[in-house]
Design an enzyme around this catalytic site. Structure first.
Site, PDB file in Angstrom:
ATOM      1  CG  ASN A  29      51.084  43.920  38.701  1.00 46.62           C
ATOM      2  OD1 ASN A  29      50.459  44.091  39.673  1.00 46.62           O
ATOM      3  ND2 ASN A  29      52.022  42.687  38.505  1.00 46.62           N
ATOM      4  CB  SER A  45      51.082  39.358  31.328  1.00 45.79           C
ATOM      5  OG  SER A  45      52.080  38.256  31.939  1.00 45.79           O
ATOM      6  N   GLY A  46      54.014  41.160  31.380  1.00 45.62           N
ATOM      7  CA  GLY A  46      55.487  40.960  30.868  1.00 45.62           C
ATOM      8  C   GLY A  46      55.836  41.905  29.670  1.00 45.62           C
ATOM      9  CB  SER A  74      48.856  42.238  35.348  1.00 43.83           C
ATOM     10  OG  SER A  74      49.534  41.523  36.370  1.00 43.83           O
ATOM     11  CB  SER A  75      50.637  36.715  35.943  1.00 42.98           C
ATOM     12  OG  SER A  75      51.551  37.455  36.844  1.00 42.98           O
ATOM     13  CD  GLU A  76      50.807  39.018  41.027  1.00 45.86           C
ATOM     14  OE1 GLU A  76      49.910  38.473  41.570  1.00 45.86           O
ATOM     15  OE2 GLU A  76      52.117  38.933  41.509  1.00 45.86           O
ATOM     16  CG  HIS A  95      52.493  44.065  42.591  1.00 44.35           C
ATOM     17  ND1 HIS A  95      53.167  44.102  43.567  1.00 44.35           N
ATOM     18  CD2 HIS A  95      53.237  43.321  41.683  1.00 44.35           C
ATOM     19  CE1 HIS A  95      53.876  43.030  43.538  1.00 44.35           C
ATOM     20  NE2 HIS A  95      53.803  42.589  42.451  1.00 44.35           N
ATOM     21  CG  HIS A  97      58.775  43.334  41.951  1.00 42.17           C
ATOM     22  ND1 HIS A  97      59.080  42.554  41.007  1.00 42.17           N
ATOM     23  CD2 HIS A  97      57.652  42.703  42.709  1.00 42.17           C
ATOM     24  CE1 HIS A  97      57.893  41.963  40.772  1.00 42.17           C
ATOM     25  NE2 HIS A  97      57.223  42.179  41.957  1.00 42.17           N
ATOM     26  CE1 TYR A 116      55.184  64.251  57.442  1.00 44.78           C
ATOM     27  CE2 TYR A 116      57.718  64.411  58.292  1.00 44.78           C
ATOM     28  CZ  TYR A 116      56.369  64.944  57.344  1.00 44.78           C
ATOM     29  OH  TYR A 116      56.745  65.829  56.257  1.00 44.78           O
ATOM     30  CG  HIS A 157      55.440  39.282  45.625  1.00 45.82           C
ATOM     31  ND1 HIS A 157      54.308  38.635  45.365  1.00 45.82           N
ATOM     32  CD2 HIS A 157      55.747  39.874  44.529  1.00 45.82           C
ATOM     33  CE1 HIS A 157      54.117  38.868  44.152  1.00 45.82           C
ATOM     34  NE2 HIS A 157      54.765  39.811  43.550  1.00 45.82           N
TER      35      HIS A 157
END
Length: 216
Positions: A29, A45-46, A74-76, A95, A97, A116, A157
């Site tokens: 998200n 969301s989704g 978003s659920s977050e 965010h 994955h 670096y 996560h």
């Protein structure tokens, strides 16, 4: 439509999450804070990133109330709002994955200064303790961990990158994925050599003038 520019950015960068291999499906998200209006644009969301349109982006106030938009945010949304209010140099949150960084998140290992470019985060990438996605506990864990860093791994996560702009936050996520891949590969071959504090201090000082700012 409120925050038109921010909505359009989120649509464009949402597609880049997929094409840059930073997530799959509708995972991850994005959000952008408009400080003048005190409003946040956040991805819904989704939803498939390639079908998401500017009108699908949700606009929230800083208390989490929907100001404009017909979709669920978003659920977050909790950690997005908390991060955007945590430091005045955070105006965008990414965010993901992404595979290599999330591999280390699943090991609960920090990513050290094996290259670096870890400087996009700081002198390392720390790990926030695990909590269920979408919870206040997860947000609290992130805030306790992030300090002055621009990237944080979320145990078991994924990853969060922040920045003064969406461009900068997204770049941090991309560069840390490269660093994570290099760390993974060097660990497969042998024992990676980690840059020391003095070396990373020089890098971080140099990064302050990085980019297309005016030459002095």
């Amino acid at each position: 439509m409120r925050l038109q520019n921010e909505r359009e950015q989120l649509v464009a960068y949402g597609k880049r999450l997929i094409t840059s291999h930073l997530t799959t499906g509708s995972g991850g998200n994005l959000s952008i804070l408009n400080r003048e209006e005190g409003l946040v644009a956040i991805t819904p969301s989704g939803m498939d990133y390639f079908t998401t349109q500017p009108e699908d982006i949700v606009v929230l106030d800083l208390d989490g109330n929907i100001v404009e938009g017909k979709r669920k945010p978003s659920s977050e949304w909790r950690f997005h709002l908390d991060l955007l209010q945590h430091r005045d140099n955070i105006n965008a949150v990414v965010h993901t994955h992404q595979v290599y960084a999330t591999t280390f998140a699943c090991l609960n290992w920090e990513i050290p200064a094996v290259h670096y470019l870890v400087g996009f985060s700081g002198d390392k990438v720390p790990v926030a303790p695990y909590a269920t996605y979408g919870t206040q506990e997860l947000s609290d864990n992130i805030l306790k961990t992030i300090g002055d860093y621009n990237v944080v791994l979320l145990a078991n996560h994924g990853l969060i990158a922040v920045g003064h702009s969406m461009e900068r936050a997204f770049a941090a996520a991309e560069e840390i994925e490269l660093v994570a891949q290099l760390y993974y590969q060097t660990k497969c071959i042998g024992q990676p050599v980690i840059l020391n504090n003095e070396q990373m201090g020089e890098v971080l000082m140099s990064f302050q003038g990085y980019g297309q700012g005016r030459r002095k």
